[in-house]
Motif scaffolding. Structure first.
Motif, PDB file in Angstrom:
ATOM      1  N   ARG A   1     -29.128 -58.598   3.140  1.00 13.40           N
ATOM      2  CA  ARG A   1     -30.494 -58.122   3.338  1.00 13.40           C
ATOM      3  C   ARG A   1     -31.199 -58.946   4.433  1.00 13.40           C
ATOM      4  O   ARG A   1     -31.190 -60.168   4.401  1.00 13.40           O
ATOM      5  CB  ARG A   1     -31.235 -58.260   2.012  1.00 13.40           C
ATOM      6  CG  ARG A   1     -32.635 -57.673   2.015  1.00 13.40           C
ATOM      7  CD  ARG A   1     -33.345 -58.058   0.710  1.00 13.40           C
ATOM      8  NE  ARG A   1     -34.687 -57.490   0.711  1.00 13.40           N
ATOM      9  CZ  ARG A   1     -35.028 -56.365   0.086  1.00 13.40           C
ATOM     10  NH1 ARG A   1     -34.140 -55.689  -0.601  1.00 13.40           N
ATOM     11  NH2 ARG A   1     -36.270 -55.921   0.147  1.00 13.40           N
ATOM     12  N   GLY A   2     -31.800 -58.251   5.410  1.00 18.80           N
ATOM     13  CA  GLY A   2     -32.533 -58.953   6.472  1.00 18.80           C
ATOM     14  C   GLY A   2     -31.697 -59.310   7.685  1.00 18.80           C
ATOM     15  O   GLY A   2     -32.216 -59.801   8.686  1.00 18.80           O
ATOM     16  N   ASP A   3     -30.375 -59.069   7.642  1.00 20.72           N
ATOM     17  CA  ASP A   3     -29.501 -59.375   8.787  1.00 20.72           C
ATOM     18  C   ASP A   3     -29.518 -58.226   9.800  1.00 20.72           C
ATOM     19  O   ASP A   3     -29.986 -57.119   9.514  1.00 20.72           O
ATOM     20  CB  ASP A   3     -28.046 -59.578   8.329  1.00 20.72           C
ATOM     21  CG  ASP A   3     -27.852 -60.864   7.552  1.00 20.72           C
ATOM     22  OD1 ASP A   3     -28.805 -61.669   7.503  1.00 20.72           O
ATOM     23  OD2 ASP A   3     -26.752 -61.065   6.993  1.00 20.72           O
ATOM     24  N   THR A   4     -28.933 -58.510  10.977  1.00 22.47           N
ATOM     25  CA  THR A   4     -28.699 -57.479  11.996  1.00 22.47           C
ATOM     26  C   THR A   4     -27.207 -57.449  12.316  1.00 22.47           C
ATOM     27  O   THR A   4     -26.608 -58.498  12.547  1.00 22.47           O
ATOM     28  CB  THR A   4     -29.474 -57.779  13.292  1.00 22.47           C
ATOM     29  OG1 THR A   4     -30.881 -57.732  13.017  1.00 22.47           O
ATOM     30  CG2 THR A   4     -29.155 -56.763  14.384  1.00 22.47           C
ATOM     31  N   VAL A   5     -26.617 -56.265  12.294  1.00 22.47           N
ATOM     32  CA  VAL A   5     -25.244 -56.092  12.790  1.00 22.47           C
ATOM     33  C   VAL A   5     -25.366 -55.623  14.231  1.00 22.47           C
ATOM     34  O   VAL A   5     -25.922 -54.551  14.508  1.00 22.47           O
ATOM     35  CB  VAL A   5     -24.451 -55.072  11.943  1.00 22.47           C
ATOM     36  CG1 VAL A   5     -23.092 -54.785  12.591  1.00 22.47           C
ATOM     37  CG2 VAL A   5     -24.262 -55.587  10.520  1.00 22.47           C
ATOM     38  N   LEU A   6     -24.870 -56.455  15.143  1.00 23.21           N
ATOM     39  CA  LEU A   6     -25.044 -56.192  16.577  1.00 23.21           C
ATOM     40  C   LEU A   6     -23.697 -55.970  17.256  1.00 23.21           C
ATOM     41  O   LEU A   6     -22.866 -56.872  17.317  1.00 23.21           O
ATOM     42  CB  LEU A   6     -25.752 -57.390  17.230  1.00 23.21           C
ATOM     43  CG  LEU A   6     -25.881 -57.368  18.765  1.00 23.21           C
ATOM     44  CD1 LEU A   6     -26.836 -56.282  19.231  1.00 23.21           C
ATOM     45  CD2 LEU A   6     -26.337 -58.733  19.289  1.00 23.21           C
ATOM     46  N   LEU A   7     -23.485 -54.749  17.769  1.00 22.32           N
ATOM     47  CA  LEU A   7     -22.338 -54.500  18.652  1.00 22.32           C
ATOM     48  C   LEU A   7     -22.805 -54.832  20.064  1.00 22.32           C
ATOM     49  O   LEU A   7     -23.609 -54.114  20.654  1.00 22.32           O
ATOM     50  CB  LEU A   7     -21.898 -53.039  18.594  1.00 22.32           C
ATOM     51  CG  LEU A   7     -20.888 -52.613  19.678  1.00 22.32           C
ATOM     52  CD1 LEU A   7     -19.526 -53.233  19.443  1.00 22.32           C
ATOM     53  CD2 LEU A   7     -20.773 -51.101  19.794  1.00 22.32           C
ATOM     54  N   SER A   8     -22.347 -55.978  20.575  1.00 25.60           N
ATOM     55  CA  SER A   8     -22.677 -56.372  21.954  1.00 25.60           C
ATOM     56  C   SER A   8     -21.446 -57.066  22.516  1.00 25.60           C
ATOM     57  O   SER A   8     -21.291 -58.279  22.440  1.00 25.60           O
ATOM     58  CB  SER A   8     -23.903 -57.301  21.969  1.00 25.60           C
ATOM     59  OG  SER A   8     -24.348 -57.494  23.292  1.00 25.60           O
ATOM     60  N   PRO A   9     -20.511 -56.283  23.074  1.00 23.80           N
ATOM     61  CA  PRO A   9     -19.134 -56.757  23.276  1.00 23.80           C
ATOM     62  C   PRO A   9     -18.924 -57.822  24.354  1.00 23.80           C
ATOM     63  O   PRO A   9     -17.932 -58.541  24.324  1.00 23.80           O
ATOM     64  CB  PRO A   9     -18.377 -55.476  23.642  1.00 23.80           C
ATOM     65  CG  PRO A   9     -19.267 -54.354  23.186  1.00 23.80           C
ATOM     66  CD  PRO A   9     -20.655 -54.858  23.367  1.00 23.80           C
ATOM     67  N   ALA A  10     -19.822 -57.912  25.347  1.00 26.85           N
ATOM     68  CA  ALA A  10     -19.686 -58.875  26.458  1.00 26.85           C
ATOM     69  C   ALA A  10     -18.417 -58.633  27.281  1.00 26.85           C
ATOM     70  O   ALA A  10     -18.026 -59.464  28.086  1.00 26.85           O
ATOM     71  CB  ALA A  10     -19.718 -60.326  25.954  1.00 26.85           C
ATOM     72  N   CYS A  11     -17.776 -57.502  27.056  1.00 30.22           N
ATOM     73  CA  CYS A  11     -16.481 -57.193  27.701  1.00 30.22           C
ATOM     74  C   CYS A  11     -16.431 -55.701  28.043  1.00 30.22           C
ATOM     75  O   CYS A  11     -17.156 -54.894  27.477  1.00 30.22           O
ATOM     76  CB  CYS A  11     -15.320 -57.479  26.743  1.00 30.22           C
ATOM     77  SG  CYS A  11     -15.140 -59.206  26.275  1.00 30.22           S
TER      78      CYS A  11
END
Length: 444
Positions: A411-421
Motif C-alpha cells: 500500500r502506498g508504493d509505486t510500480v515503475l516501468l522505466s527500463p533505461a534501455c
C-alpha cells in the motif's frame, strides 16, 4: 530522370519514396530486412519498385542520390562505398525540407524531445496556425510534404536524422539536453554524439533562433567553444535570465526584447522538473511565432503528455502503476525516479547502449525498495545495484515482471516501468513494451 535510391522500407523510407516519385525521380526502395505488408501496399499503390531481404549493389550504386533511413549506420559497408563513389547520402528531413517553404521548428535532445514536440504542436495548433507534426513521431516528414500543405512544421529530430543533413535549416531549433545515448553509433565517443546534436544549428543564421537548456553543462561548454550564428534563447530552473525562460519562485517567466509572459507552475498539466523545462521551451517557440499568452497558458494546463512517458496506468490496492517505457536511457529514468514521491518497485532492463547506471545511485538508495530486471542480459544492473536494494529479481517476460511487482508492492508504493534501455531483446519497440505492461497491469 535522376535515380533516387531509398535505403530502408519503413516510415521515413516509404515517405521519401512517395515524395521522390512526386518530384519526378526514378525511385527504388531497398531493405536488407523484410518490409511490412502495409508499406509494400503503399509502394505498390504508387508504382514504386522495391526489394527486400537484400541489397542489389550493382543497381544501388547507380544512384544519383541516396536517402538512408535513420536506423542504418554510416559504417555499413554499402553506405561507405556510396560515399566513396561520391554519391550524396542524405536523411529524410534533408530531402523533404528541399520541397517545402514552411517555417520549420526542429526539436532534438537526448530526452524530452517527444513531449516538447507534442506540447509545441498542441499550442501552435490551438493558436490557429496551419501546422503539421512529423519526424521521429507520427507520419514521416517527407510523406507530409508530399500530401499536405502546412505553413509550419514541428519536427522531432534524432541525432541519426541530423547526421544526414546538408542544407536543412530550422527557423527555430530546440535542444532539450544532452546526456550519453546511442554511443554504440558514435564510436563510444560522447563528443561525436554532442557534435551530432549541434548539427541542428549548422545552417542557421542571425534571423533564426536556438532555444536550449542553460543548466546543461555539456551544452554550455560546447557553445563556449563553438559559437553559433542563431539568436540564443536559453531556459533555466536554476538562475534568473535577462532573456529567455527562467523560474521565479513558483512562476515561469519568459522574457525577450519584445515581451514578458508569466505563468504559474502549479497550472502545468505535466509533473516533474524536466517537464517544467519542456514547457519553457515549447512556450518560447509559441511566443516566437506569435501565439497569444492566454492560448499558451490554456494549452500547458490541458496537455495530456506523450504515451509511454510517465503514463499513469492504474491504481490497484493503493499501488500506483506507471508506464515509462519510453525511458530508453539512464537520464530519462533519472527524471522518472526523481518525479516519483513514494517507495518504488522498479522494472528495469533491456538492450544496454553503453549505459552508466552510477548516476542513478542516490535516487535508487533513497526510493527503490526492489528491482525487477526485465531483459536477456541483466549482469550490469545486478552488478551495480545488487548490494543496494533489499530485493532484486530477474524476469524474462512482461507478464512475469508485473506479477512479481504485484506480489512485492505494498500500500502506498509505486510500480515503475522505466527500463533505461532499448527494448529490442524482448519486444518490437518501446511502444510494444509499454502496451504489454499496460495490458498485464489491467489483467491483474
Amino acid at each position: 530522370m535522376a535515380f533516387l535510391v531509398v535505403l530502408g522500407g519503413g516510415e521515413s523510407g516509404v515517405g521519401t519514396a512517395i515524395l521522390g516519385k512526386q518530384k519526378g525521380y526514378e525511385v527504388f526502395v531497398s531493405d536488407k530486412g523484410k518490409i511490412k505488408e502495409k508499406y509494400k501496399n503503399v509502394l505498390e499503390h504508387f508504382g514504386i519498385d522495391w526489394e527486400e531481404s537484400k541489397h542489389t549493389e550493382d543497381k544501388l550504386l547507380k544512384a544519383d542520390l541516396v536517402m538512408k533511413s535513420p536506423g542504418i549506420s554510416d559504417t555499413v559497408p554499402l553506405v561507405k562505398t556510396m560515399v566513396e563513389k561520391g554519391i550524396p547520402v542524405i536523411s529524410e528531413i534533408e530531402f523533404a525540407s528541399r520541397y517545402t517553404d514552411a517555417k520549420i521548428i526542429g526539436i532534438t535532445g537526448s530526452n524530452g524531445k517527444t513531449t516538447t514536440t507534442m506540447l509545441t504542436y498542441h499550442i501552435l495548433k490551438n493558436g490557429g496556425l496551419n501546422v503539421g507534426m512529423a519526424g521521429n513521431i507520427g507520419d514521416s516528414f517527407a510523406k507530409m510534404v508530399a500530401e499536405k500543405s502546412f505553413d509550419y512544421y514541428v519536427l522531432e529530430i534524432s541525432s541519426f536524422q541530423l547526421d544526414g543533413i546538408q542544407d536543412f535549416r530550422p527557423h527555430i531549433s530546440v535542444l532539450t539536453n544532452i546526456t550519453p545515448d546511442h554511443l554504440d553509433r558514435y564510436e563510444y565517443k560522447f563528443e561525436n554524439y554532442i557534435a551530432s546534436k549541434f548539427l541542428i544549428t549548422k545552417n542557421q543564421d542571425s534571423a533564426d533562433y536556438f532555444i536550449y537548456d542553460q543548466d546543461d553543462e555539456v551544452i554550455g561548454s560546447w557553445l563556449s567553444e563553438h559559437p553559433i550564428k542563431s539568436k540564443l534563447l536559453p531556459f533555466s530552473v536554476k538562475r534568473t535570465l535577462k532573456e529567455g525562460a527562467s523560474l521565479d519562485k513558483n512562476e515561469i517567466k519568459i522574457t525577450t526584447q519584445e515581451y514578458t509572459i508569466k505563468m504559474m507552475t502549479d497550472s502545468l498539466a505535466l509533473e516533474g522538473q524536466h517537464n517544467l523545462k519542456n514547457t519553457m521551451a515549447a512556450a518560447m517557440v509559441a511566443k516566437l511565432v506569435g501565439i497569444r499568452k492566454e492560448t499558451i497558458r490554456e494549452c500547458i494546463s490541458n496537455f495530456q503528455g506523450a504515451p509511454h512517458r510517465l503514463e499513469k496506468v492504474l491504481k490497484i490496492h493503493h499501488v500506483q502503476y506507471i508506464n515509462d517505457s519510453k525511458a530508453t536511457n539512464v537520464n530519462a529514468t533519472y527524471y522518472a525516479l526523481e518525479s516519483v514521491k513514494t517507495p518504488v518497485v522498479w522494472i528495469v532492463g533491456g538492450v544496454d547502449k553503453g549505459n552508466e547506471y552510477k548516476e542513478l545511485m542516490p535516487l535508487v538508495r533513497e526510493k527503490v525498495k526492489a528491482i525487477i530486471c526485465l531483459g536477456v542480459d541483466n549482469e550490469k544492473i545486478k552488478e551495480t545495484f545488487g548490494n543496494v536494494v533489499d530485493l532484486l529479481v530477474e524476469t524474462f517476460a512482461m507478464e512475469e515482471a508485473v506479477k512479481v511487482a504485484y506480489k512485492i508492492a505494498e500500500r502506498g508504493d509505486t510500480v515503475l516501468l522505466s527500463p533505461a534501455c532499448a527494448s529490442f531483446d524482448l519486444f518490437q519497440n518501446y511502444e510494444d513494451r509499454g502496451n504489454q505492461f499496460k495490458n498485464c497491469v489491467k489483467n491483474l
